[in-house]
Scaffold this motif. Structure first.
Motif, PDB file in Angstrom:
ATOM      1  N   ARG A  84       1.017  -1.276   0.033  1.00 42.93           N
ATOM      2  CA  ARG A  84      -0.165  -0.077  -0.169  1.00 42.93           C
ATOM      3  C   ARG A  84       0.874   1.272  -0.016  1.00 42.93           C
ATOM      4  NH1 ARG A  84      -4.247  -2.069  -1.779  1.00 42.93           N
ATOM      5  NH2 ARG A  84      -5.155  -4.136  -0.451  1.00 42.93           N
ATOM      6  N   HIS A  85       0.247   2.214  -0.478  1.00 41.86           N
ATOM      7  CA  HIS A  85       1.101   3.739  -0.601  1.00 41.86           C
ATOM      8  C   HIS A  85       1.711   4.040   0.820  1.00 41.86           C
ATOM      9  CE1 HIS A  85       2.250   7.683  -1.851  1.00 41.86           C
ATOM     10  NE2 HIS A  85       1.527   7.988  -0.746  1.00 41.86           N
ATOM     11  N   SER A  86       0.696   3.605   1.910  1.00 41.51           N
ATOM     12  CA  SER A  86       0.762   4.076   3.297  1.00 41.51           C
ATOM     13  C   SER A  86       2.195   3.369   3.586  1.00 41.51           C
ATOM     14  CB  SER A  86      -0.302   4.038   3.952  1.00 41.51           C
ATOM     15  OG  SER A  86      -0.793   2.547   4.177  1.00 41.51           O
ATOM     16  N   GLU A  87       2.494   2.382   2.941  1.00 44.64           N
ATOM     17  CA  GLU A  87       3.747   1.354   3.548  1.00 44.64           C
ATOM     18  C   GLU A  87       4.976   1.673   2.831  1.00 44.64           C
ATOM     19  OE1 GLU A  87       0.894  -2.553   4.290  1.00 44.64           O
ATOM     20  OE2 GLU A  87       1.798  -2.461   2.389  1.00 44.64           O
ATOM     21  N   THR A  88       5.012   2.644   1.919  1.00 42.24           N
ATOM     22  CA  THR A  88       6.113   2.994   1.114  1.00 42.24           C
ATOM     23  C   THR A  88       6.942   3.502   2.317  1.00 42.24           C
ATOM     24  OG1 THR A  88       5.391   5.075   0.627  1.00 42.24           O
ATOM     25  CG2 THR A  88       4.872   3.352  -1.024  1.00 42.24           C
ATOM     26  N   ARG A  89       8.555   3.282   1.972  1.00 42.93           N
ATOM     27  CA  ARG A  89       9.453   3.929   2.957  1.00 42.93           C
ATOM     28  C   ARG A  89      10.206   5.143   2.246  1.00 42.93           C
ATOM     29  NH1 ARG A  89      12.170  -0.838   3.462  1.00 42.93           N
ATOM     30  NH2 ARG A  89      13.608  -0.145   1.834  1.00 42.93           N
ATOM     31  N   ARG A  90      10.338   6.329   2.881  1.00 39.90           N
ATOM     32  CA  ARG A  90      10.951   7.604   2.407  1.00 39.90           C
ATOM     33  C   ARG A  90      12.509   7.685   3.044  1.00 39.90           C
ATOM     34  NH1 ARG A  90       7.877  12.824   0.587  1.00 39.90           N
ATOM     35  NH2 ARG A  90       9.760  13.897   1.683  1.00 39.90           N
ATOM     36  N   THR A  91      13.590   8.029   1.991  1.00 38.92           N
ATOM     37  CA  THR A  91      14.657   8.423   2.648  1.00 38.92           C
ATOM     38  C   THR A  91      15.274   9.647   1.823  1.00 38.92           C
ATOM     39  OG1 THR A  91      15.340   5.599   2.660  1.00 38.92           O
ATOM     40  CG2 THR A  91      17.217   7.405   2.389  1.00 38.92           C
ATOM     41  N   GLU A  92      15.434  10.465   2.815  1.00 38.56           N
ATOM     42  CA  GLU A  92      15.935  11.680   2.086  1.00 38.56           C
ATOM     43  C   GLU A  92      17.588  11.797   2.183  1.00 38.56           C
ATOM     44  OE1 GLU A  92      13.730  15.139   3.282  1.00 38.56           O
ATOM     45  OE2 GLU A  92      12.117  14.136   3.824  1.00 38.56           O
ATOM     46  N   THR A  93      18.132  12.447   1.234  1.00 40.08           N
ATOM     47  CA  THR A  93      19.487  12.515   1.068  1.00 40.08           C
ATOM     48  C   THR A  93      19.739  14.273   0.740  1.00 40.08           C
ATOM     49  OG1 THR A  93      19.687  12.173  -0.982  1.00 40.08           O
ATOM     50  CG2 THR A  93      19.908  10.289   0.360  1.00 40.08           C
ATOM     51  N   PRO A  94      21.067  14.663   0.892  1.00 43.06           N
ATOM     52  CA  PRO A  94      20.940  16.204   0.242  1.00 43.06           C
ATOM     53  C   PRO A  94      20.602  16.378  -1.070  1.00 43.06           C
ATOM     54  CG  PRO A  94      22.842  15.181   1.730  1.00 43.06           C
ATOM     55  CD  PRO A  94      22.174  14.192   1.369  1.00 43.06           C
ATOM     56  N   SER A  95      20.509  15.189  -2.119  1.00 45.75           N
ATOM     57  CA  SER A  95      20.225  15.390  -3.355  1.00 45.75           C
ATOM     58  C   SER A  95      18.893  15.046  -3.873  1.00 45.75           C
ATOM     59  CB  SER A  95      21.289  14.827  -4.275  1.00 45.75           C
ATOM     60  OG  SER A  95      21.183  13.161  -3.793  1.00 45.75           O
ATOM     61  N   GLY A  96      18.296  14.386  -2.933  1.00 42.49           N
ATOM     62  CA  GLY A  96      16.874  13.867  -3.202  1.00 42.49           C
ATOM     63  C   GLY A  96      16.060  12.989  -2.338  1.00 42.49           C
ATOM     64  N   ILE A  97      14.878  12.581  -2.576  1.00 43.18           N
ATOM     65  CA  ILE A  97      14.085  11.878  -1.656  1.00 43.18           C
ATOM     66  C   ILE A  97      14.005  10.378  -2.520  1.00 43.18           C
ATOM     67  CG2 ILE A  97      11.943  11.571  -0.771  1.00 43.18           C
ATOM     68  CD1 ILE A  97      11.629  14.582  -0.695  1.00 43.18           C
ATOM     69  N   MET A  98      14.229   9.334  -1.908  1.00 39.49           N
ATOM     70  CA  MET A  98      14.028   8.059  -2.690  1.00 39.49           C
ATOM     71  C   MET A  98      12.915   7.347  -1.988  1.00 39.49           C
ATOM     72  SD  MET A  98      17.026   9.091  -3.778  1.00 39.49           S
ATOM     73  CE  MET A  98      17.743   9.312  -2.161  1.00 39.49           C
ATOM     74  N   THR A  99      11.850   7.059  -2.465  1.00 45.03           N
ATOM     75  CA  THR A  99      10.703   6.479  -1.936  1.00 45.03           C
ATOM     76  C   THR A  99      10.759   4.934  -2.416  1.00 45.03           C
ATOM     77  OG1 THR A  99       9.419   8.456  -1.866  1.00 45.03           O
ATOM     78  CG2 THR A  99       8.366   6.341  -1.604  1.00 45.03           C
ATOM     79  N   THR A 100      10.715   4.112  -1.468  1.00 48.11           N
ATOM     80  CA  THR A 100      11.062   2.568  -1.735  1.00 48.11           C
ATOM     81  C   THR A 100       9.404   1.897  -1.880  1.00 48.11           C
ATOM     82  OG1 THR A 100      12.835   2.426  -0.270  1.00 48.11           O
ATOM     83  CG2 THR A 100      11.881   0.303  -0.905  1.00 48.11           C
ATOM     84  N   LEU A 101       9.309   1.524  -3.122  1.00 45.10           N
ATOM     85  CA  LEU A 101       8.250   1.003  -3.540  1.00 45.10           C
ATOM     86  C   LEU A 101       7.806  -0.803  -3.268  1.00 45.10           C
ATOM     87  CD1 LEU A 101       7.709   2.978  -6.799  1.00 45.10           C
ATOM     88  CD2 LEU A 101       6.694   3.436  -4.528  1.00 45.10           C
ATOM     89  N   ALA A 102       9.036  -1.172  -3.329  1.00 42.82           N
ATOM     90  CA  ALA A 102       9.283  -2.659  -3.269  1.00 42.82           C
ATOM     91  C   ALA A 102      10.597  -3.123  -3.086  1.00 42.82           C
ATOM     92  CB  ALA A 102       8.628  -3.496  -4.589  1.00 42.82           C
ATOM     93  N   SER A 103      10.626  -3.963  -2.214  1.00 35.43           N
ATOM     94  CA  SER A 103      11.965  -4.334  -1.771  1.00 35.43           C
ATOM     95  C   SER A 103      12.239  -5.645  -0.774  1.00 35.43           C
ATOM     96  CB  SER A 103      13.025  -3.421  -1.012  1.00 35.43           C
ATOM     97  OG  SER A 103      12.324  -3.169   0.297  1.00 35.43           O
ATOM     98  N   PRO A 104      13.407  -6.295  -0.500  1.00 33.37           N
ATOM     99  CA  PRO A 104      13.198  -7.467   0.210  1.00 33.37           C
ATOM    100  C   PRO A 104      12.461  -7.215   1.617  1.00 33.37           C
ATOM    101  CG  PRO A 104      15.432  -7.080  -0.629  1.00 33.37           C
ATOM    102  CD  PRO A 104      14.769  -6.046  -0.964  1.00 33.37           C
ATOM    103  N   ASN A 105      12.677  -6.074   1.935  1.00 36.27           N
ATOM    104  CA  ASN A 105      12.079  -5.622   3.414  1.00 36.27           C
ATOM    105  C   ASN A 105      10.639  -5.032   3.309  1.00 36.27           C
ATOM    106  OD1 ASN A 105      14.382  -6.364   5.027  1.00 36.27           O
ATOM    107  ND2 ASN A 105      15.440  -4.471   4.414  1.00 36.27           N
ATOM    108  N   GLN A 106      10.361  -5.064   2.086  1.00 37.94           N
ATOM    109  CA  GLN A 106       9.120  -4.444   1.863  1.00 37.94           C
ATOM    110  C   GLN A 106       8.404  -5.281   0.659  1.00 37.94           C
ATOM    111  OE1 GLN A 106       9.421  -0.182   1.621  1.00 37.94           O
ATOM    112  NE2 GLN A 106       7.288   0.140   0.949  1.00 37.94           N
TER     113      GLN A 106
END
Length: 124
Positions: free
Chosen positions: A5-27
């Motif tokens: 679900r969109h509410s389960e995505t994971r956001r990582t912010e860095t100085p250059s941008g925002i990465m939103t994990t949509l699927a991964s081994p932990n997700q």
């Protein structure tokens, strides 16, 4: 089948941008990772390499890609296939860039000034 679900995505912010994990081994338990990259205008990621092939599809804006000294441009609708173990630096165009990116879930990144590689948090 897993639905993330969109509410389960994971956001990582860095100085250059925002990465939103949509699927991964932990997700979702996937063997592939899929994430969205959002970079503001004129932002640059670090010079780095990834030890596996990576695919970027540009959704909006423009990405300027320095691929081992070769300058490439990918705009909305374009897909860039970046080979493994090649130095790259991504810079967003004047409007910024949003891309959907995929790579194998065990992808490791490193920089030319260190012998250490890590699995970035948006890939894990």
């Amino acid at each position: 089948m897993t639905v993330i679900r969109h509410s389960e995505t994971r956001r990582t912010e860095t100085p250059s941008g925002i990465m939103t994990t949509l699927a991964s081994p932990n997700q979702g338990g996937s063997s592939l990772s899929l994430w969205r990259v959002e970079m503001g205008p004129g932002k640059s990621g670090p010079l780095h390499f990834i030890d596996v092939e990576q695919i970027w599809t540009i959704v909006t804006g423009r990405a300027e890609i320095d691929l081992n000294g070769t300058d490439l441009v990918a705009e909305a609708g374009d897909t860039a296939v970046l080979p493994a173990d090649v130095l790259r630096q991504i810079t967003s165009g004047p409007e910024g860039v949003t891309a959907i990116v995929t790579a194998p879930a065990n992808a490791r990144a490193g920089t030319p000034d260190t012998d250490t590689t890590v699995v970035p948090p948006w890939i894990a």
